[in-house]
Design an enzyme around this catalytic site. Structure first.
Site, PDB file in Angstrom:
ATOM      1  N   THR A 156       0.821  -1.211   0.000  1.00 24.04           N
ATOM      2  CA  THR A 156       0.000   0.000   0.000  1.00 24.04           C
ATOM      3  C   THR A 156       0.852   1.258   0.000  1.00 24.04           C
ATOM      4  O   THR A 156       1.991   1.253   0.466  1.00 24.04           O
ATOM      5  CB  THR A 156      -0.920   0.044   1.239  1.00 24.04           C
ATOM      6  OG1 THR A 156      -0.118   0.029   2.433  1.00 24.04           O
ATOM      7  CG2 THR A 156      -1.884  -1.121   1.247  1.00 24.04           C
ATOM      8  N   GLU A 210      -4.078   4.368   3.792  1.00 22.29           N
ATOM      9  CA  GLU A 210      -3.256   3.525   2.930  1.00 22.29           C
ATOM     10  C   GLU A 210      -4.071   3.081   1.720  1.00 22.29           C
ATOM     11  O   GLU A 210      -5.216   2.661   1.868  1.00 22.29           O
ATOM     12  CB  GLU A 210      -2.757   2.301   3.690  1.00 22.29           C
ATOM     13  CG  GLU A 210      -1.903   2.639   4.910  1.00 22.29           C
ATOM     14  CD  GLU A 210      -1.432   1.401   5.640  1.00 22.29           C
ATOM     15  OE1 GLU A 210      -0.727   0.588   5.007  1.00 22.29           O
ATOM     16  OE2 GLU A 210      -1.783   1.243   6.819  1.00 22.29           O
TER      17      GLU A 210
END
Length: 315
Positions: free
Chosen positions: A212, A260
């Protein structure tokens, strides 16, 4: 579009202009009505359209510690205003000294002396000057003295968002805080966006097979409620479908709240140090802690698939 920070940035030979004043955080659909009207009037008068706004938010100076979560940073607002046809944006530094400027002095120093206003376009509840003493009636009277017209535009817009409440930045912030990003998007006329620089986190996502981009959000950003969302990641001029996680990562006893974004089906992305944007399309589920790592991985796989479907349907 020209961007000025402070009165001294306005060109000395600036001609007469059509002006609208406000925080315009989010540039939502109600704001758009006013700004579009100002742009249309400017075209009719053969003059440039100027938006005057403030930094920081006036409430932070008048009541320190009360800065509201921001729906859009100033550079994003300027982009949105440019898309509406605005010719110049003036960001006035809102200081303690500036907050003491009377409504009459504001008219002279900003509208008359520097912007040479030919027309001023505002909403019916517009207030300005020290202790918000000035309103559209006062502005209209000043216009008669200094030769500018005042036009009041009703920004009353409603929809399904918020159960039919009038669209406003306050309502949008509340919906974002509740995780209702679809409702916020109805008010904004586009998905709610969060921006920031990609920083290094614990890199657990990479270890789990879902790398991420950990976005360090800009100060005072309106971040949606903890949970998983479908949306898009904007980076290096590319728009990528994304599964977005907001929260403290309770699975690993996290304490810091993060945003994220996992770029779906993308391999080998290196975004560290880049400024990126994350658009929120839809809420998928709330934040949760799972009994086992395998249960977490299974859920993450389902989340990604759900996000893939939602983004594909929206596209």
């Amino acid at each position: 579009m020209q961007r000025w920070r402070g009165l001294e940035d306005i060109p000395e030979d600036w001609g007469r202009s059509v002006v609208t004043i406000g925080s315009y955080d989010g540039v939502h659909r109600g704001h758009q009505l006013i700004i579009k009207h100002a742009v249309d009037r400017a075209r009719e008068l053969g003059a440039p359209a100027v938006v005057v706004t403030f930094d920081p938010h006036p409430s932070e100076v008048v009541r320190p510690g009360s800065h509201p979560p921001l729906l859009a940073p100033h550079h994003r607002r300027a982009e949105l205003m440019a898309d509406l046809g605005v010719d110049a944006v003036l960001i006035l530094p809102f200081t303690t000294e500036f907050s003491k400027l009377s409504a009459a002095d504001f008219v002279v120093k900003v509208l008359v002396d520097r912007l040479r206003a030919k027309a001023v376009v505002e909403g019916p509840n517009f207030r300005f000057g020290h202790k918000a003493a000035g309103n559209v009636d006062f502005l209209t009277e000043q216009g008669k003295v200094y030769d500018f017209e005042v036009e009041v535009v009703d920004l009353y817009v409603t929809g399904e968002a918020g159960g039919g409440e009038p669209f406003s930045s306050t309502l949008t912030r509340r919906l974002v805080a509740e995780g209702d990003v679809a409702g916020a998007a109805e008010i904004l006329g586009r998905p709610h966006r969060v921006e920031g620089v990609v920083v290094r986190g614990a890199q657990r996502g990479r270890e789990l097979g879902f790398p991420t981009a950990n976005v360090e959000t800009l100060p005072h950003t309106a971040v949606p409620a903890d949970g998983v969302y479908a949306g898009w990641l904007h980076a290096q001029g590319e728009v990528m479908p994304a599964a977005i996680s907001v929260g403290t990562n309770p699975q690993f006893e996290g304490t810091e709240r993060t945003v994220e974004a996992y770029a779906i089906d993308r391999v080998g992305l290196d975004l560290y140090g880049l400024h990126v944007a994350v658009d929120f399309l839809a809420f998928v589920r709330g934040q949760a802690k799972f009994d086992t790592l395998d249960a977490l991985l299974e859920q993450m796989g389902e989340d990604v698939e759900r996000c893939r479907q939602l983004v594909a349907a929206a596209s």
